[in-house]
Design a protein around this motif. Structure first.
Motif, PDB file in Angstrom:
ATOM      1  N   TRP A  32       0.862  -1.178   0.000  1.00 19.35           N
ATOM      2  CA  TRP A  32       0.000   0.000   0.000  1.00 19.35           C
ATOM      3  C   TRP A  32       0.896   1.225   0.000  1.00 19.35           C
ATOM      4  O   TRP A  32       1.861   1.287   0.762  1.00 19.35           O
ATOM      5  N   LYS A  33       0.545   2.219  -0.806  1.00 22.24           N
ATOM      6  CA  LYS A  33       1.271   3.482  -0.821  1.00 22.24           C
ATOM      7  C   LYS A  33       0.338   4.580  -0.325  1.00 22.24           C
ATOM      8  O   LYS A  33      -0.760   4.758  -0.860  1.00 22.24           O
ATOM      9  N   PHE A  34       0.781   5.297   0.695  1.00 22.73           N
ATOM     10  CA  PHE A  34      -0.007   6.350   1.317  1.00 22.73           C
ATOM     11  C   PHE A  34       0.598   7.708   0.985  1.00 22.73           C
ATOM     12  O   PHE A  34       1.688   7.794   0.415  1.00 22.73           O
ATOM     13  N   ASP A  35      -0.100   8.771   1.351  1.00 20.67           N
ATOM     14  CA  ASP A  35       0.393  10.117   1.072  1.00 20.67           C
ATOM     15  C   ASP A  35       1.630  10.467   1.886  1.00 20.67           C
ATOM     16  O   ASP A  35       2.475  11.236   1.428  1.00 20.67           O
ATOM     17  N   ASP A  36       1.717   9.910   3.098  1.00 15.81           N
ATOM     18  CA  ASP A  36       2.859  10.242   3.954  1.00 15.81           C
ATOM     19  C   ASP A  36       3.034   9.167   5.024  1.00 15.81           C
ATOM     20  O   ASP A  36       2.262   8.204   5.099  1.00 15.81           O
ATOM     21  N   GLN A  39      -0.005   8.562   7.584  1.00 17.86           N
ATOM     22  CA  GLN A  39      -1.097   7.714   7.077  1.00 17.86           C
ATOM     23  C   GLN A  39      -0.673   6.252   7.046  1.00 17.86           C
ATOM     24  O   GLN A  39      -1.461   5.364   7.389  1.00 17.86           O
ATOM     25  N   ALA A  40       0.563   5.995   6.635  1.00 18.52           N
ATOM     26  CA  ALA A  40       1.058   4.614   6.607  1.00 18.52           C
ATOM     27  C   ALA A  40       1.079   4.027   8.011  1.00 18.52           C
ATOM     28  O   ALA A  40       0.651   2.893   8.238  1.00 18.52           O
ATOM     29  N   PHE A  41       1.541   4.811   8.975  1.00 17.07           N
ATOM     30  CA  PHE A  41       1.620   4.331  10.344  1.00 17.07           C
ATOM     31  C   PHE A  41       0.232   4.113  10.942  1.00 17.07           C
ATOM     32  O   PHE A  41       0.004   3.131  11.658  1.00 17.07           O
ATOM     33  N   ALA A  42      -0.701   4.995  10.630  1.00 14.95           N
ATOM     34  CA  ALA A  42      -2.077   4.818  11.119  1.00 14.95           C
ATOM     35  C   ALA A  42      -2.666   3.514  10.585  1.00 14.95           C
ATOM     36  O   ALA A  42      -3.343   2.782  11.321  1.00 14.95           O
ATOM     37  N   PHE A  43      -2.410   3.199   9.325  1.00 12.56           N
ATOM     38  CA  PHE A  43      -2.863   1.935   8.746  1.00 12.56           C
ATOM     39  C   PHE A  43      -2.232   0.763   9.507  1.00 12.56           C
ATOM     40  O   PHE A  43      -2.911  -0.206   9.857  1.00 12.56           O
ATOM     41  N   MET A  44      -0.942   0.873   9.796  1.00  8.59           N
ATOM     42  CA  MET A  44      -0.264  -0.215  10.506  1.00  8.59           C
ATOM     43  C   MET A  44      -0.834  -0.415  11.905  1.00  8.59           C
ATOM     44  O   MET A  44      -0.928  -1.556  12.377  1.00  8.59           O
ATOM     45  N   VAL A  45      -1.232   0.647  12.558  1.00 10.04           N
ATOM     46  CA  VAL A  45      -1.850   0.517  13.883  1.00 10.04           C
ATOM     47  C   VAL A  45      -3.159  -0.261  13.767  1.00 10.04           C
ATOM     48  O   VAL A  45      -3.430  -1.161  14.577  1.00 10.04           O
ATOM     49  N   ARG A  46      -3.972   0.061  12.783  1.00  8.74           N
ATOM     50  CA  ARG A  46      -5.235  -0.668  12.585  1.00  8.74           C
ATOM     51  C   ARG A  46      -4.961  -2.144  12.295  1.00  8.74           C
ATOM     52  O   ARG A  46      -5.646  -3.032  12.812  1.00  8.74           O
ATOM     53  N   VAL A  47      -3.934  -2.407  11.482  1.00 10.37           N
ATOM     54  CA  VAL A  47      -3.569  -3.798  11.169  1.00 10.37           C
ATOM     55  C   VAL A  47      -3.091  -4.514  12.432  1.00 10.37           C
ATOM     56  O   VAL A  47      -3.433  -5.674  12.661  1.00 10.37           O
ATOM     57  N   ALA A  48      -2.340  -3.822  13.272  1.00  9.09           N
ATOM     58  CA  ALA A  48      -1.841  -4.434  14.506  1.00  9.09           C
ATOM     59  C   ALA A  48      -2.989  -4.860  15.426  1.00  9.09           C
ATOM     60  O   ALA A  48      -2.964  -5.954  16.001  1.00  9.09           O
ATOM     61  N   PHE A  49      -4.007  -4.013  15.551  1.00  3.70           N
ATOM     62  CA  PHE A  49      -5.165  -4.383  16.372  1.00  3.70           C
ATOM     63  C   PHE A  49      -5.888  -5.587  15.778  1.00  3.70           C
ATOM     64  O   PHE A  49      -6.291  -6.500  16.510  1.00  3.70           O
ATOM     65  N   ASN A  62       7.765  -1.235   6.583  1.00  3.47           N
ATOM     66  CA  ASN A  62       7.314   0.122   6.309  1.00  3.47           C
ATOM     67  C   ASN A  62       8.527   0.974   5.991  1.00  3.47           C
ATOM     68  O   ASN A  62       9.509   0.969   6.725  1.00  3.47           O
ATOM     69  N   VAL A  63       8.465   1.664   4.866  1.00  2.00           N
ATOM     70  CA  VAL A  63       9.456   2.670   4.504  1.00  2.00           C
ATOM     71  C   VAL A  63       8.679   3.906   4.097  1.00  2.00           C
ATOM     72  O   VAL A  63       7.934   3.884   3.113  1.00  2.00           O
ATOM     73  N   TRP A  64       8.783   4.931   4.909  1.00  7.09           N
ATOM     74  CA  TRP A  64       8.085   6.198   4.767  1.00  7.09           C
ATOM     75  C   TRP A  64       6.602   5.989   4.482  1.00  7.09           C
ATOM     76  O   TRP A  64       5.837   5.733   5.408  1.00  7.09           O
ATOM     77  N   ASN A  65       6.150   6.070   3.226  1.00  9.07           N
ATOM     78  CA  ASN A  65       4.716   5.984   2.927  1.00  9.07           C
ATOM     79  C   ASN A  65       4.304   4.632   2.355  1.00  9.07           C
ATOM     80  O   ASN A  65       3.177   4.467   1.921  1.00  9.07           O
ATOM     81  N   LEU A  66       5.199   3.670   2.355  1.00  6.26           N
ATOM     82  CA  LEU A  66       4.930   2.353   1.768  1.00  6.26           C
ATOM     83  C   LEU A  66       4.871   1.288   2.852  1.00  6.26           C
ATOM     84  O   LEU A  66       5.793   1.157   3.664  1.00  6.26           O
ATOM     85  N   VAL A  67       3.780   0.530   2.863  1.00  6.87           N
ATOM     86  CA  VAL A  67       3.615  -0.596   3.790  1.00  6.87           C
ATOM     87  C   VAL A  67       3.478  -1.851   2.940  1.00  6.87           C
ATOM     88  O   VAL A  67       2.638  -1.918   2.044  1.00  6.87           O
ATOM     89  N   GLN A  92     -10.625  -4.418   3.455  1.00  2.00           N
ATOM     90  CA  GLN A  92     -11.694  -3.592   4.017  1.00  2.00           C
ATOM     91  C   GLN A  92     -11.119  -2.387   4.761  1.00  2.00           C
ATOM     92  O   GLN A  92     -11.600  -1.261   4.607  1.00  2.00           O
ATOM     93  N   ILE A  93     -10.081  -2.628   5.554  1.00  2.00           N
ATOM     94  CA  ILE A  93      -9.449  -1.541   6.312  1.00  2.00           C
ATOM     95  C   ILE A  93      -8.921  -0.467   5.361  1.00  2.00           C
ATOM     96  O   ILE A  93      -9.031   0.725   5.626  1.00  2.00           O
ATOM     97  N   SER A  94      -8.351  -0.909   4.244  1.00  2.00           N
ATOM     98  CA  SER A  94      -7.735   0.050   3.311  1.00  2.00           C
ATOM     99  C   SER A  94      -8.734   0.649   2.334  1.00  2.00           C
ATOM    100  O   SER A  94      -8.384   1.483   1.511  1.00  2.00           O
ATOM    101  N   GLY A  95      -9.989   0.185   2.407  1.00  2.00           N
ATOM    102  CA  GLY A  95     -11.038   0.763   1.561  1.00  2.00           C
ATOM    103  C   GLY A  95     -11.193   0.129   0.206  1.00  2.00           C
ATOM    104  O   GLY A  95     -11.816   0.700  -0.686  1.00  2.00           O
TER     105      GLY A  95
END
Length: 96
Positions: A32-36, A39-49, A62-67, A92-95
């Protein structure tokens, strides 16, 4: 539902049910590529839960905006229905 290895034919059909994922070296893989980074880290937090709830933890980086996430069931040494379920929930999490 019990966890079971996917058959070869089930693995071959994954591109139909999980079109954004690739089967690489016996693992489901997606990036997944995010804007920054935030956003990438927020996605990773949701995945962690989700991983904690499911008791199933991905290989990821994770490297900057890429997960990048790889899924496999280590206990059974291959892809299982649990990996498919996890991938569907990540979509679903990523839309998707």
């Amino acid at each position: 539902m019990p966890v079971s290895l996917l058959t070869n034919s089930e693995v071959a059909q994954l591109n139909l049910s999980l079109p954004n994922w690739q089967c690489v070296d016996g693992k489901l893989k997606r990036a997944w590529k995010f804007d920054d980074f935030s956003q990438a880290f927020a996605f990773m937090v949701r995945v962690a839960f989700l991983a904690e709830v499911m008791g199933h933890h991905p290989n990821w980086s994770n490297v900057w905006n890429l997960v990048t996430i790889e899924l496999t069931t280590h206990d059974l040494a291959g892809l299982t229905n649990l990996d498919v379920e996890f991938a569907q929930k990540l979509n679903q999490i990523s839309g998707d």
